[in-house]
Design an enzyme around this catalytic site. Structure first.
Site, PDB file in Angstrom:
ATOM      1  N   LYS A 190       0.839  -1.201   0.000  1.00  0.00           N
ATOM      2  CA  LYS A 190       0.000   0.000   0.000  1.00  0.00           C
ATOM      3  C   LYS A 190       0.873   1.249   0.000  1.00  0.00           C
ATOM      4  O   LYS A 190       1.587   1.518   0.958  1.00  0.00           O
ATOM      5  CB  LYS A 190      -0.900   0.061   1.233  1.00  0.00           C
ATOM      6  CG  LYS A 190      -1.893   1.229   1.127  1.00  0.00           C
ATOM      7  CD  LYS A 190      -2.565   1.557   2.423  1.00  0.00           C
ATOM      8  CE  LYS A 190      -1.772   2.491   3.287  1.00  0.00           C
ATOM      9  NZ  LYS A 190      -1.577   3.851   2.726  1.00  0.00           N
ATOM     10  N   GLU A 264      10.390   0.560  10.184  1.00  0.00           N
ATOM     11  CA  GLU A 264      11.362   1.631   9.964  1.00  0.00           C
ATOM     12  C   GLU A 264      10.624   2.914  10.294  1.00  0.00           C
ATOM     13  O   GLU A 264       9.750   3.337   9.540  1.00  0.00           O
ATOM     14  CB  GLU A 264      11.859   1.572   8.512  1.00  0.00           C
ATOM     15  CG  GLU A 264      13.160   2.277   8.324  1.00  0.00           C
ATOM     16  CD  GLU A 264      12.968   3.710   7.926  1.00  0.00           C
ATOM     17  OE1 GLU A 264      12.888   4.568   8.850  1.00  0.00           O
ATOM     18  OE2 GLU A 264      12.872   3.989   6.730  1.00  0.00           O
ATOM     19  N   CYS A 298      13.316  10.457   7.167  1.00  0.00           N
ATOM     20  CA  CYS A 298      13.308   9.865   8.513  1.00  0.00           C
ATOM     21  C   CYS A 298      14.664   9.981   9.178  1.00  0.00           C
ATOM     22  O   CYS A 298      14.753  10.136  10.385  1.00  0.00           O
ATOM     23  CB  CYS A 298      12.859   8.419   8.444  1.00  0.00           C
ATOM     24  SG  CYS A 298      13.748   7.472   7.217  1.00  0.00           S
ATOM     25  N   GLU A 395       9.885  14.841  15.747  1.00  0.00           N
ATOM     26  CA  GLU A 395      10.244  15.031  14.335  1.00  0.00           C
ATOM     27  C   GLU A 395       9.479  16.229  13.786  1.00  0.00           C
ATOM     28  O   GLU A 395       8.248  16.237  13.859  1.00  0.00           O
ATOM     29  CB  GLU A 395       9.765  13.820  13.535  1.00  0.00           C
ATOM     30  CG  GLU A 395      10.761  12.725  13.358  1.00  0.00           C
ATOM     31  CD  GLU A 395      10.272  11.671  12.367  1.00  0.00           C
ATOM     32  OE1 GLU A 395       9.130  11.209  12.498  1.00  0.00           O
ATOM     33  OE2 GLU A 395      11.048  11.323  11.478  1.00  0.00           O
TER      34      GLU A 395
HETATM   35  P1  NDP Z   1       1.981   7.643   8.977  1.00  0.00           P
HETATM   36  O1  NDP Z   1       2.859   6.835   9.823  1.00  0.00           O
HETATM   37  O2  NDP Z   1       0.585   7.848   9.391  1.00  0.00           O
HETATM   38  O3  NDP Z   1       1.917   7.021   7.496  1.00  0.00           O
HETATM   39  C1  NDP Z   1       2.781   6.057   6.938  1.00  0.00           C
HETATM   40  C2  NDP Z   1       1.990   5.003   6.157  1.00  0.00           C
HETATM   41  O4  NDP Z   1       1.185   4.224   7.039  1.00  0.00           O
HETATM   42  C3  NDP Z   1       1.018   5.555   5.135  1.00  0.00           C
HETATM   43  O5  NDP Z   1       0.936   4.673   4.041  1.00  0.00           O
HETATM   44  C4  NDP Z   1      -0.269   5.570   5.916  1.00  0.00           C
HETATM   45  O6  NDP Z   1      -1.383   5.651   5.095  1.00  0.00           O
HETATM   46  C5  NDP Z   1      -0.177   4.274   6.664  1.00  0.00           C
HETATM   47  N1  NDP Z   1      -0.980   4.145   7.878  1.00  0.00           N
HETATM   48  C6  NDP Z   1      -1.492   5.111   8.680  1.00  0.00           C
HETATM   49  N2  NDP Z   1      -2.152   4.557   9.710  1.00  0.00           N
HETATM   50  C7  NDP Z   1      -2.043   3.206   9.575  1.00  0.00           C
HETATM   51  C8  NDP Z   1      -2.496   2.081  10.327  1.00  0.00           C
HETATM   52  N3  NDP Z   1      -3.172   2.218  11.462  1.00  0.00           N
HETATM   53  N4  NDP Z   1      -2.203   0.843   9.891  1.00  0.00           N
HETATM   54  C9  NDP Z   1      -1.492   0.666   8.768  1.00  0.00           C
HETATM   55  N5  NDP Z   1      -1.047   1.691   8.011  1.00  0.00           N
HETATM   56  C10 NDP Z   1      -1.307   2.942   8.411  1.00  0.00           C
HETATM   57  O7  NDP Z   1       2.669   9.023   8.726  1.00  0.00           O
HETATM   58  P2  NDP Z   1       1.955  10.395   8.304  1.00  0.00           P
HETATM   59  O8  NDP Z   1       1.801  10.412   6.869  1.00  0.00           O
HETATM   60  O9  NDP Z   1       0.727  10.628   9.113  1.00  0.00           O
HETATM   61  O10 NDP Z   1       3.034  11.461   8.772  1.00  0.00           O
HETATM   62  C11 NDP Z   1       3.048  11.921  10.116  1.00  0.00           C
HETATM   63  C12 NDP Z   1       4.442  12.026  10.616  1.00  0.00           C
HETATM   64  O11 NDP Z   1       5.041  10.727  10.601  1.00  0.00           O
HETATM   65  C13 NDP Z   1       5.370  12.857   9.780  1.00  0.00           C
HETATM   66  O12 NDP Z   1       5.275  14.214  10.039  1.00  0.00           O
HETATM   67  C14 NDP Z   1       6.685  12.298  10.198  1.00  0.00           C
HETATM   68  O13 NDP Z   1       7.073  12.861  11.415  1.00  0.00           O
HETATM   69  C15 NDP Z   1       6.419  10.830  10.379  1.00  0.00           C
HETATM   70  N6  NDP Z   1       6.771  10.041   9.175  1.00  0.00           N
HETATM   71  C16 NDP Z   1       7.921   9.356   9.183  1.00  0.00           C
HETATM   72  C17 NDP Z   1       8.301   8.680   8.058  1.00  0.00           C
HETATM   73  C18 NDP Z   1       9.559   7.906   8.019  1.00  0.00           C
HETATM   74  O14 NDP Z   1      10.077   7.664   6.938  1.00  0.00           O
HETATM   75  N7  NDP Z   1      10.068   7.448   9.126  1.00  0.00           N
HETATM   76  C19 NDP Z   1       7.527   8.693   6.836  1.00  0.00           C
HETATM   77  C20 NDP Z   1       6.291   9.392   6.943  1.00  0.00           C
HETATM   78  C21 NDP Z   1       5.960  10.048   8.077  1.00  0.00           C
HETATM   79  P3  NDP Z   1      -1.847   7.080   4.501  1.00  0.00           P
HETATM   80  O15 NDP Z   1      -0.703   8.005   4.505  1.00  0.00           O
HETATM   81  O16 NDP Z   1      -2.282   6.734   3.132  1.00  0.00           O
HETATM   82  O17 NDP Z   1      -2.937   7.534   5.411  1.00  0.00           O
END
Ligand code: NDP
Length: 789
Positions: A190, A264, A298, A395
């Site tokens: 996904k 990660e 990240c 972050e």
């Molecule tokens: P999320 O952790 O919510 O999103 C990452 C992925 O997980 C997306 O594909 C999201 O779907 C999906 N997701 C969200 N909730 C669930 C769940 N309960 N079960 C399974 N999958 C889920 O990050 P955000 O986009 O909300 O970003 C928020 C903050 O997270 C950022 O500001 C940053 O600080 C951190 N972040 C860190 C990342 C990294 O590489 N370590 C990457 C992205 C964010 P969808 O986005 O489609 O809703």
């Protein structure tokens, strides 16, 4: 304007990359559905808009995967699995190679698509993201080819549910898909709902090269779809990249399901500048650390730590460097900074910056001309931030770093480690001794020396602490997608209720047996905090004596004692081996006594168990200085080291079967690798462990390295699983206990290794000993050392 005028201003003219092809591709796809069983399907459920964050233009719409769509994808992946897994590695290698080639052929198209979707600059998508994607598939084509040679006896897991974020959409896809497919797994992936385009284009490449239907399935959607994938019973492994918060949710959601998990997660990575650093290089490093990809990285160097003597100079140069940054149309090849991924993310960043200012920090922003529309955020850095400020711990995930100053290297290390995360670190110093010392002491999965944000498919990437577990890339990354050889085992029952619980009776001796009920904490025999004991019974239910009944306080004391024994991790591997040999020697002198005690417990092969324990001590002593890291071939002019580091304090929950050998089979590999342990002995045969106290005392094991507790297994296991200072946990109990400890471990996201509630034949070295135990006793740190003038 004359050429002379131009030469004076040296202004950049616009250099836009053409988006014609990518926009036409998007126009042909007014709806982005899913890719299931080799077919592109129209979405059944709700849809979300896909927006170009640089222009606010709606590009297309994406389906949000429903229960039925997720189920169809998992079923397709399940159906495709047996054939895919059974293919010779060479055949899978050819598919991966074809994927790499086709990505390369479309580099420009994919780069533009990524930039339109995510807002990142074309320079980065073209020069960093997409080339790394191709490199990843080439590298893993190699692993597919070599599977049988390099991972004998290992097999694919089944269907992998993979959930990726929006910051490197195609690159994160590659990091997940390439190792999964190379190992023979099938995939349901996904993408983030904000950035689904390149994954869809990748699905088209899969169709084009003739990847068998069902091997790779893409279900678009939001968090709810992600949760459906992670929770689906047909999924054998979950791999997630995203926020720590969601990582925790997933950990709890799939606890006890038997699914393998790699996470990660977030970071707050230190960027440490010593006064002997090449300051200009370090300033350029900041550009790559926090302004790269709009800081939506990240492992961004988001906490700049500067040695006091050079701090004013360094900040001045940083301010000056910011003046030359260009922000704007990400398709313009001259831009340094593009748009952040969405208006929502922009608001989140602004909220955190406002909070920082309210807490007393000063925000220094690049004096850039902001574009009139789009989700743009001016790069900058904060001064006057204190370690306790929200922005020092959270972050920002935007192009703004916090800063702190330090005086001594020790203070730098303390500040660097003052975070719940542990993803990456960057160290800047011309003094190689200092740089390597800091690299060794900083708690992070990746350390760059005089460099930052360098990646390669051969270099394992992943975090310590709340930045997650598991690695992506290289040999360590492949292990995340493989199952160790299967072993037989019977379900372990839940522990029986304790009998004869009584206030501690002191040294009462009923039948000539020493019944002193003590624990072993910090190198000393200690009374249980609650002053209670319970009856240990042997063959035919005969009472053998009373064992101390440890409680939560005893667990905390043991963890504290283990924490104080941190010197063990710094002892040479040779010395650790000597201690293990000495332990074996002392045990061998008391072999008869242990054999008799095991016989009294009713264990089936007491003499063999003692003999096997001795051999096991020798085996792990031998491994102490041989289970090595590696120097990995990555980029030219870089030495890339992968180092096996101990976790620190580990919790070990021993099985009831083989009370001596089972317990020692956990302790020996853990301490051989430099960990300190708090081990919970077999609940039903605790007196075997109490006999070990004297062996440990005479074996030169420093106090606190091995702590032994007796009592109610699952209560103690839960406390250990919840404890923030326990960095990893091994659990050999029942299936319900596995679910319990996995849930409880979500707090500090400690890796938990269980045998899934199944007994082992500990006498069989193939089951009770081996490199798998050693791998589980270490975390891989990747250290990058560039060289050359
Ligand atoms: P999320 O952790 O919510 O999103 C990452 C992925 O997980 C997306 O594909 C999201 O779907 C999906 N997701 C969200 N909730 C669930 C769940 N309960 N079960 C399974 N999958 C889920 O990050 P955000 O986009 O909300 O970003 C928020 C903050 O997270 C950022 O500001 C940053 O600080 C951190 N972040 C860190 C990342 C990294 O590489 N370590 C990457 C992205 C964010 P969808 O986005 O489609 O809703």
């Amino acid at each position: 304007m004359t050429i002379k005028d131009l030469m004076q201003t040296m202004d950049y003219g616009p250099a836009p990359e053409s988006a014609t092809e990518a926009l036409a591709w998007i126009a042909d796809r007014p709806v982005i559905g899913h890719f299931i069983n080799g077919r592109f399907t129209a979405p059944e459920g709700e849809m979300a808009e896909v927006v170009n964050p640089a222009t606010d233009a709606v590009l297309t719409r994406v389906g949000l995967g429903t229960v039925a769509e997720v189920d169809a994808a998992v079923q397709a992946a399940r159906a495709a699995f047996p054939k895919w897994a059974a293919l010779p590695g060479h055949d899978r290698a050819r598919y991966l190679y074809a994927l790499a080639r086709h990505v390369q052929k479309r580099e420009r198209f994919l780069s533009v698509l990524e930039t339109l979707d995510n807002g990142k600059t074309i320079r980065e998508s073209r020069d960093i993201d997409v080339p790394l994607v191709a490199r990843h598939f080439y590298h893993h084509a190699g692993w597919a080819e070599l599977m049988a040679d390099e991972f004998p006896g290992h097999s694919a897991l089944g269907v992998c549910g993979q959930i990726i974020p929006w910051n490197f959409p195609l690159l994160m896809l590659a990091w997940k898909v390439a190792p999964a497919l190379a190992a023979g797994n099938t995939v349901v992936l996904k993408p983030a709902d904000l950035t689904p385009l390149t994954a869809y284009a990748f699905a088209e490449i899969c169709a084009e090269i003739g990847l068998p239907p069902g091997v790779l399935n893409i279900v678009n959607g939001d968090g709810a779809t992600g949760a459906l994938i992670a929770g689906h019973e047909g999924v054998a492994k979950v791999a997630f990249t995203g926020s720590t918060e969601v990582g925790r949710v997933i950990r709890r959601q799939i606890a006890g399901s038997g699914k393998k998990l790699s996470l990660e997660l977030g970071g707050k990575s230190p960027f440490i500048v010593f006064e002997d650093a090449d300051l200009d290089a370090a300033v350029e490093g900041v550009v790559d650390a926090i302004w790269f990809n709009q800081g939506e990285v990240c492992c961004a160097g988001s906490r700049i730590l500067v040695q006091e003597g050079v701090a004013p100079r360094f900040f001045d140069r940083l301010r000056k460097r910011m003046e030359t940054l260009r922000i704007g149309d990400p398709l313009d090849k001259t831009m340094d900074v593009g748009a952040v991924v969405s208006r929502k993310q922009l608001a989140r960043i602004h909220g955190l910056l406002a909070q920082a200012e309210a807490e007393g920090a000063t925000l220094h922003r690049a004096p850039v001309q902001m574009p009139a529309q789009g989700a743009f955020c001016a790069p900058g850095f904060l001064t006057g931030t204190a370690p306790a400020h929200t922005v020092s711990q959270t972050e920002i995930f935007g192009p703004v770093a916090t800063t702190l100053t330090f005086r001594t290297p020790d203070e730098a290390i303390t500040l660097a480690n003052d975070t719940r995360y542990g993803l990456a670190a960057s160290v800047w110093s011309q003094n190689i001794d200092r740089a390597i010392e800091v690299a060794a002491k900083v708690k992070a999965g990746v350390v760059w020396i005089n460099a930052t944000n360098i990646f390669d498919a051969g270099a394992p990437f992943g975090g310590y602490r709340e930045s997650g577990y598991g690695r992506e890339g290289g040999r360590a990354g492949m292990r995340e997608y493989l199952a160790a050889p299967a072993r037989p085992g019977k379900p372990r029952p839940d522990p029986a209720p304790l009998s004869g619980v009584a206030p501690h009776a002191g040294k009462a001796d009923r039948a000539g047996i020493d019944v002193t009920a003590k624990l072993y904490i910090g190198g000393k025999q200690t009374r249980a905090d609650g002053g209670q004991s319970y009856t240990a019974t042997g063959k035919g239910g005969v009472a053998l004596g009373q064992a101390a009944l440890a409680n939560r306080k005893d667990v905390r004391n043991a963890v504290e004692a283990a924490g104080k024994a941190s010197g063990w991790g710094g002892v040479t591997a040779h010395n650790r081996a000597q201690v293990l040999y000495f332990l074996a020697e002392n045990l061998s002198q008391r072999a008869e006594e242990f054999t008799a005690a095991l016989a009294a417990c009713g264990t089936p092969k007491p003499a063999e168990e003692v003999a096997a324990t001795l051999r096991r001590a020798f085996w792990y002593a031998a491994q102490a200085d041989k289970f090595d890291g590696a120097v990995t071939a990555t980029k030219s002019n870089h030495v890339t080291l992968t180092v096996n580091e101990p976790f620190g304090t580990m919790g070990l929950i021993a099985p009831d079967e083989a009370p001596l050998l089972g317990l020692m089979s956990l302790i020996l590999p853990a301490i051989a690798m430099g960990n300190r342990v708090v081990a919970v002995a077999s609940q039903s045969h605790p007196l075997i462990a109490t006999r070990l106290y004297q062996v440990l005392e005479t074996s030169d094991i420093p106090g606190g390295v091995v702590n032994l507790l007796t009592g109610a297994r699952d209560e103690l296991a839960k406390t250990l699983a919840e404890h923030d200072d326990v960095a990893a946990l091994w659990y050999c109990g029942s299936a319900s206990g596995v679910a319990m400890v996995e849930t409880a471990s979500a707090g500090n996201l400690k890796p938990v290794w269980t045998d899934q509630g199944l007994t082992r034949d500990w006498l069989d070295p193939a089951q009770g000993q081996g490199r798998e135990f050693l791998h589980r006793a270490v975390q891989v740190k990747t250290i990058w050392l560039p060289y050359g003038a």
